[in-house]
Scaffold this motif. Structure first.
Motif, mmCIF file in Angstrom:
data_model
loop_
_atom_site.group_PDB
_atom_site.id
_atom_site.type_symbol
_atom_site.label_atom_id
_atom_site.label_comp_id
_atom_site.label_asym_id
_atom_site.label_seq_id
_atom_site.Cartn_x
_atom_site.Cartn_y
_atom_site.Cartn_z
ATOM 1 N N LEU A 149 28.310 18.406 -108.467
ATOM 2 C CA LEU A 149 29.249 17.891 -109.467
ATOM 3 C C LEU A 149 29.632 16.431 -109.266
ATOM 4 C CD1 LEU A 149 31.623 21.000 -109.577
ATOM 5 C CD2 LEU A 149 29.720 20.478 -111.094
ATOM 6 N N ARG A 193 39.621 16.306 -107.132
ATOM 7 C CA ARG A 193 40.167 17.656 -106.925
ATOM 8 C C ARG A 193 40.941 17.740 -105.613
ATOM 9 N NH1 ARG A 193 40.660 20.899 -111.265
ATOM 10 N NH2 ARG A 193 41.287 22.364 -109.663
ATOM 11 N N TYR A 225 34.214 13.826 -108.466
ATOM 12 C CA TYR A 225 34.856 15.081 -108.840
ATOM 13 C C TYR A 225 35.527 15.715 -107.627
ATOM 14 C CZ TYR A 225 35.482 19.910 -110.314
ATOM 15 O OH TYR A 225 36.026 21.130 -110.585
#
Length: 120
Positions: free
Chosen positions: A67, A75, A71
């Motif tokens: 991803l 997160r 990302y």
């Protein structure tokens, strides 16, 4: 391959449900990583409900590869911010309770005002 004792280290293992909350990945994403051999897992069960235990040290590079590193970083920042906000809320609640108790012990003085000692 996991290092010796890695499965027993605190914080090194997380469930698929925790991975969904912390990293925003689905169970299908994790199962795909297991099928490709990039993630090791162990089965777990609580009250008859099965779950997957996976290694954080393998999950994070897998997420970064699939991803993107941006990302993963976003997160992780969101998760840390959520934990900090939770701690702040707990401390505010505790402070309010302590101020109320202080007001009772000092004879009903307002909780917001504090008296300073005069320095000599």
């Amino acid at each position: 391959m996991a290092e010796y004792g890695e499965w027993n280290r605190k914080g090194a293992v997380l469930s698929d449900v925790t991975a969904e909350k912390e990293y925003g990945v689905t169970r299908d994403f994790i199962v795909e990583g297991i099928r490709t051999g990039r993630l090791e897992y162990r089965d777990g069960s609580v009250w008859g409900s099965p779950y997957l235990r996976i290694l954080r040290s393998q999950l994070e590079p897998y997420i970064a590869a699939e991803l993107g590193a941006e990302y993963l970083a976003s997160r992780k920042h969101k998760t840390e911010l959520r934990d900090i906000d939770k701690q702040i809320a707990e401390l505010k609640k505790k402070l309010t309770a302590l101020q109320a108790r202080r007001a009772v012990l000092t004879g009903g003085e307002p909780a917001a005002t504090t008296k300073k000692r005069a320095t000599r």
